[in-house]
Design an enzyme around this catalytic site. Structure first.
Site, PDB file in Angstrom:
ATOM      1  N   SER A 132      76.224  72.878  34.971  1.00  0.00           N
ATOM      2  CA  SER A 132      77.415  71.394  33.935  1.00  0.00           C
ATOM      3  C   SER A 132      77.921  72.052  33.040  1.00  0.00           C
ATOM      4  O   SER A 132      77.619  72.763  32.432  1.00  0.00           O
ATOM      5  CB  SER A 132      76.320  70.928  34.205  1.00  0.00           C
ATOM      6  OG  SER A 132      76.448  69.694  33.210  1.00  0.00           O
ATOM      7  N   GLU A 153      63.611  85.055  25.320  1.00  0.00           N
ATOM      8  CA  GLU A 153      64.081  85.716  24.439  1.00  0.00           C
ATOM      9  C   GLU A 153      63.247  87.121  24.710  1.00  0.00           C
ATOM     10  O   GLU A 153      64.211  88.418  24.421  1.00  0.00           O
ATOM     11  CB  GLU A 153      64.585  85.652  23.298  1.00  0.00           C
ATOM     12  CG  GLU A 153      65.696  84.600  23.092  1.00  0.00           C
ATOM     13  CD  GLU A 153      66.500  84.498  22.372  1.00  0.00           C
ATOM     14  OE1 GLU A 153      66.019  84.502  21.432  1.00  0.00           O
ATOM     15  OE2 GLU A 153      67.482  84.171  22.622  1.00  0.00           O
ATOM     16  N   LYS A 199      61.442  95.663  23.734  1.00  0.00           N
ATOM     17  CA  LYS A 199      59.879  95.417  23.518  1.00  0.00           C
ATOM     18  C   LYS A 199      58.427  96.681  24.313  1.00  0.00           C
ATOM     19  O   LYS A 199      59.037  97.082  25.323  1.00  0.00           O
ATOM     20  CB  LYS A 199      59.973  93.927  24.303  1.00  0.00           C
ATOM     21  CG  LYS A 199      58.711  93.593  24.356  1.00  0.00           C
ATOM     22  CD  LYS A 199      58.562  92.810  25.240  1.00  0.00           C
ATOM     23  CE  LYS A 199      57.447  91.972  24.910  1.00  0.00           C
ATOM     24  NZ  LYS A 199      56.782  90.565  25.807  1.00  0.00           N
ATOM     25  N   LEU A 206      63.155  77.480  36.101  1.00  0.00           N
ATOM     26  CA  LEU A 206      61.986  76.395  34.929  1.00  0.00           C
ATOM     27  C   LEU A 206      61.722  75.660  36.779  1.00  0.00           C
ATOM     28  O   LEU A 206      61.023  75.089  36.971  1.00  0.00           O
ATOM     29  CB  LEU A 206      63.013  76.214  34.531  1.00  0.00           C
ATOM     30  CG  LEU A 206      62.231  76.725  33.361  1.00  0.00           C
ATOM     31  CD1 LEU A 206      64.010  76.697  31.988  1.00  0.00           C
ATOM     32  CD2 LEU A 206      61.017  77.162  32.614  1.00  0.00           C
TER      33      LEU A 206
HETATM   34  C1  LIG Z   1      60.200  77.372  24.497  1.00  0.00           C
HETATM   35  C2  LIG Z   1      60.334  78.445  25.603  1.00  0.00           C
HETATM   36  C3  LIG Z   1      60.410  79.449  25.679  1.00  0.00           C
HETATM   37  C4  LIG Z   1      60.889  80.879  26.324  1.00  0.00           C
HETATM   38  N1  LIG Z   1      60.462  81.834  26.178  1.00  0.00           N
HETATM   39  C5  LIG Z   1      60.876  83.013  27.568  1.00  0.00           C
HETATM   40  C6  LIG Z   1      60.148  84.392  26.769  1.00  0.00           C
HETATM   41  O1  LIG Z   1      60.374  84.719  26.443  1.00  0.00           O
HETATM   42  N2  LIG Z   1      60.647  84.761  28.549  1.00  0.00           N
HETATM   43  C7  LIG Z   1      61.160  84.550  29.301  1.00  0.00           C
HETATM   44  O2  LIG Z   1      60.490  85.581  30.432  1.00  0.00           O
HETATM   45  N3  LIG Z   1      61.212  83.433  29.858  1.00  0.00           N
HETATM   46  C8  LIG Z   1      61.166  82.813  28.776  1.00  0.00           C
HETATM   47  N4  LIG Z   1      60.844  80.982  29.314  1.00  0.00           N
HETATM   48  C9  LIG Z   1      61.436  80.910  30.415  1.00  0.00           C
HETATM   49  C10 LIG Z   1      62.839  80.283  30.210  1.00  0.00           C
HETATM   50  O3  LIG Z   1      63.712  80.903  29.477  1.00  0.00           O
HETATM   51  C11 LIG Z   1      62.647  80.597  31.892  1.00  0.00           C
HETATM   52  O4  LIG Z   1      62.759  81.147  33.082  1.00  0.00           O
HETATM   53  C12 LIG Z   1      64.790  80.832  31.843  1.00  0.00           C
HETATM   54  O5  LIG Z   1      65.509  80.759  30.870  1.00  0.00           O
HETATM   55  C13 LIG Z   1      65.107  80.399  32.696  1.00  0.00           C
HETATM   56  O6  LIG Z   1      65.586  78.515  33.115  1.00  0.00           O
HETATM   57  P1  LIG Z   1      66.923  78.195  34.547  1.00  0.00           P
HETATM   58  O7  LIG Z   1      67.788  79.156  34.358  1.00  0.00           O
HETATM   59  O8  LIG Z   1      65.524  78.039  35.409  1.00  0.00           O
HETATM   60  O9  LIG Z   1      66.702  76.879  33.441  1.00  0.00           O
HETATM   61  P2  LIG Z   1      67.861  76.816  32.394  1.00  0.00           P
HETATM   62  O10 LIG Z   1      68.091  77.430  31.322  1.00  0.00           O
HETATM   63  O11 LIG Z   1      67.209  75.268  31.459  1.00  0.00           O
HETATM   64  O12 LIG Z   1      69.643  75.905  33.307  1.00  0.00           O
HETATM   65  C14 LIG Z   1      69.700  74.731  34.013  1.00  0.00           C
HETATM   66  C15 LIG Z   1      71.225  75.215  34.564  1.00  0.00           C
HETATM   67  O13 LIG Z   1      71.454  74.179  34.703  1.00  0.00           O
HETATM   68  C16 LIG Z   1      72.203  73.042  34.736  1.00  0.00           C
HETATM   69  N5  LIG Z   1      72.340  71.788  35.563  1.00  0.00           N
HETATM   70  C17 LIG Z   1      71.450  70.823  35.011  1.00  0.00           C
HETATM   71  N6  LIG Z   1      71.892  70.155  35.217  1.00  0.00           N
HETATM   72  C18 LIG Z   1      72.652  69.434  36.179  1.00  0.00           C
HETATM   73  C19 LIG Z   1      74.010  68.853  36.676  1.00  0.00           C
HETATM   74  N7  LIG Z   1      73.560  67.572  36.511  1.00  0.00           N
HETATM   75  N8  LIG Z   1      74.687  70.049  37.385  1.00  0.00           N
HETATM   76  C20 LIG Z   1      75.742  70.881  37.358  1.00  0.00           C
HETATM   77  N9  LIG Z   1      74.429  71.610  36.616  1.00  0.00           N
HETATM   78  C21 LIG Z   1      73.874  71.634  35.704  1.00  0.00           C
HETATM   79  C22 LIG Z   1      72.241  73.603  33.836  1.00  0.00           C
HETATM   80  O14 LIG Z   1      74.148  73.294  33.328  1.00  0.00           O
HETATM   81  C23 LIG Z   1      71.589  74.765  33.828  1.00  0.00           C
HETATM   82  O15 LIG Z   1      73.165  75.648  34.008  1.00  0.00           O
HETATM   83  C24 LIG Z   1      61.210  79.821  27.854  1.00  0.00           C
HETATM   84  C25 LIG Z   1      60.931  79.037  27.936  1.00  0.00           C
HETATM   85  C26 LIG Z   1      60.641  77.618  26.732  1.00  0.00           C
HETATM   86  C27 LIG Z   1      60.940  76.391  27.754  1.00  0.00           C
END
Ligand SMILES: Cc1cc2nc3c(=O)[nH]c(=O)nc-3n(C[C@H](O)[C@H](O)[C@H](O)COP(=O)(O)OP(=O)(O)OC[C@H]3O[C@@H](n4cnc5c(N)ncnc54)[C@H](O)[C@@H]3O)c2cc1C
Length: 506
Positions: free
Chosen positions: A38, A48, A77, A344
């Protein structure tokens, strides 16, 4: 299977794209892989710090280490330093390390933990007695030498990196390797009208309807694809979300980036500093520091958390924080029908041990192993069971960090002391470990051992939970000699290592 659609372009989406292109198209192009993301919903933008298994994952994907580190402002790290997780003693702030090294506890046929426990007067804390990592970190020394091949080193290490730059870097690589990328907003997920069939039939997006044989839900906490599939099966108890919000209290985070004070070099470890209502991370990249306060909304408001973090970091009043809500728990079925949730959207345990990205990798590797086979319902059942065991194992390990605390200076910490959820396995272990050393055999009955005796020893001994009776060693003089040798090694060996700055060319 001829086509895959990955929905979401955060860390999970791009890791999935690269992994699947490695799995299916490494030798010849067998599967069309497309990723949509998106423009309106940005990735979560945190995540990170990593654990050391990431090196093997990057190596598997034939990623050049130096190029990767440069592109993502990465640093090495060596572990995590936990600060303030217990009351200060004699005016000394409590701290301990959970390093990545020391994966085999035996040296010269003796277990260093036994040697340390048998010392009547402990010269150093546990980690500083058995691991070189804190010593390398203190002196800013890299875990590897200049001439060493990518990902090779005498000391296991992971990375800190810029999450945004990581996604950009992985995107470039994936597109170069044939993954089709489009910016498109998902408006609706079409599922089979037959409620007994768990199947996505198409994704309606701002660029039209997209279909594929297999879908990967990488849409973050929203879990859009899985939610659509699950809502089609409302009466099916298997589809429940496993909610751990009452076991792990922290459900919010505030993140902010800061600059290094003049002349300060990036640290080689993550810091996890306990606060009034949770803890904060400090992650040093090449060019900036990532900070965040993981707190419990049950015990403080966002304003209070922001004030506490501002004070800790000495930030000006008008500082803006990124505010994040965390859904703590996981899907019971992360692979359901023709959709697999990675990242996530599959689940999340708070980031105290930096395991979010590890869980992405674990889900993908497991998919890689299982996707080759034929009987889909059976395969999915096993996939989900293993992943669920990994989540449960990780949750217990994170809970461990809190329940060993003696802090009683806020409602949050008193809650952990008095009203906490009781994990029967953890409680049984802690009772047992008052009488014996933590050994691998203690974990034999576990379904998954993501964290084993080596990791538990660092946290349990680091928090001062030791056997009540003095440990009687088999050969006390030899054990003390081994500890002395280890101490000398930890003092001298860092001299031989290049500095992190030198290795990164900074
Ligand atoms: C506070 C916090 C700290 C963290 N610290 C760590 C850490 O130190 N080490 C570690 O390993 N992990 C950590 N994590 C976890 C890590 O951030 C995630 O595992 C990682 O970033 C993967 O995220 P994701 O890609 O699943 O989700 P997101 O990064 O949220 O990506 C979601 C994607 O879906 C897309 N999307 C959403 N809705 C739509 C839609 N309607 N249409 C099309 N696309 C859509 C968005 O554009 C985005 O590209 C942390 C998480 C949090 C919350």
């Amino acid at each position: 299977m001829q086509s895959i659609l990955i929905c979401g372009g955060g860390t999970a989406g791009w890791m999935t794209a690269l992994y699947l292109s490695h799995l299916y198209n490494r030798v010849e192009h067998r599967v069309d892989i497309q990723l949509i993301e998106s423009s309106a919903q940005p990735p979560v933008g945190v995540g990170e710090a990593t654990v050391h298994g990431i090196r093997h994952f990057l190596q598997l994907l034939s990623i050049n280490e130096a190029e990767f580190m440069q592109a993502t402002d990465a640093t090495f790290k060596l572990g995590i330093e936990f600060i303030n997780w217990k009351k200060a003693q004699n005016g000394q702030t409590h701290s301990y390390w959970h390093p990545f090294d020391f994966q085999t506890p035996e040296v010269n046929g003796m277990d260093l933990a036994h040697c340390w426990l048998s010392q009547t007067h402990k010269v150093q804390d546990y980690a500083h007695s058995v691991s070189i990592s804190p010593f390398l970190a203190k002196r800013g020394k890299a875990p590897k030498f200049v001439e060493m091949a990518d990902y090779q080193a005498p000391i296991p290490y992971a990375y800190h990196f810029d999450a945004g730059k990581l996604a950009e870097y992985l995107k470039k690589l994936a597109v170069r390797r044939g993954v089709k990328h489009q910016v498109a907003d998902i408006t609706h997920v079409q599922v089979s009208t037959d409620a007994t069939v768990k199947k996505i039939t198409g994704i309606d997006t701002s660029i039209g309807r997209l279909t594929a044989d297999m879908y990967f839900d990488c849409t973050g906490f929203r879990g859009m694809l899985m939610q659509a599939l699950e809502s089609n099966n409302q009466d099916n108890a298997e589809n429940e979300w496993v909610d751990w919000s009452s076991e792990l209290l922290c459900d919010r985070a505030l993140a902010v980036q800061t600059q290094y004070p003049q002349g300060q070099a990036p640290a080689l470890h993550t810091q996890a500093i306990a606060m009034n209502n949770g803890w904060r991370w400090r992650i040093g990249l090449q060019n900036r520091i990532g900070n965040g306060y993981v707190y419990s909304s049950q015990f403080c408001t966002e304003e209070q958390a922001a004030e506490e973090l501002s004070q800790a970091l000495n930030l000006p009043d008008n500082t803006e924080f990124k505010s994040l809500k965390m859904r703590i728990g996981h899907r019971k079925q992360s692979w359901l029908g023709n959709c697999c949730a990675i990242g996530l959207s599959s689940g999340f345990i708070e980031p105290l041990e930096s395991t979010g990205i590890y869980l992405i990798e674990a889900g993908l590797r497991l998919f890689g192993e299982y996707a080759q086979s034929g009987n889909l319902p059976l395969i999915q059942q096993h996939y989900n069971r293993i992943l669920n065991d990994i989540y449960a194992d990780l949750k217990s390990f994170i809970v461990l960090h809190y329940i060993l605390s003696d802090r009683d200076d806020s409602k949050f910490w008193r809650f952990w002391q008095t009203q906490r959820y009781r994990d029967p396995q953890l409680d049984a272990w802690l009772d047992l470990w008052q009488h014996k050393v933590i050994e691998s055999s203690d974990f034999l009955a576990q379904k998954s051992v993501l964290f084993n005796q080596i990791n538990y020893r660092f946290v349990v001994y680091g928090m001062g939970h030791l056997p009540q009776q003095p440990f009687v060693g088999v050969n006390p003089p030899a054990q003390q000699q081994l500890l002395a040798q280890m101490a000398a090694f930890c003092q001298q060996q860092p001299d031989r290592h290049p500095s992190q700055m030198q290795l990164l060319g900074l």
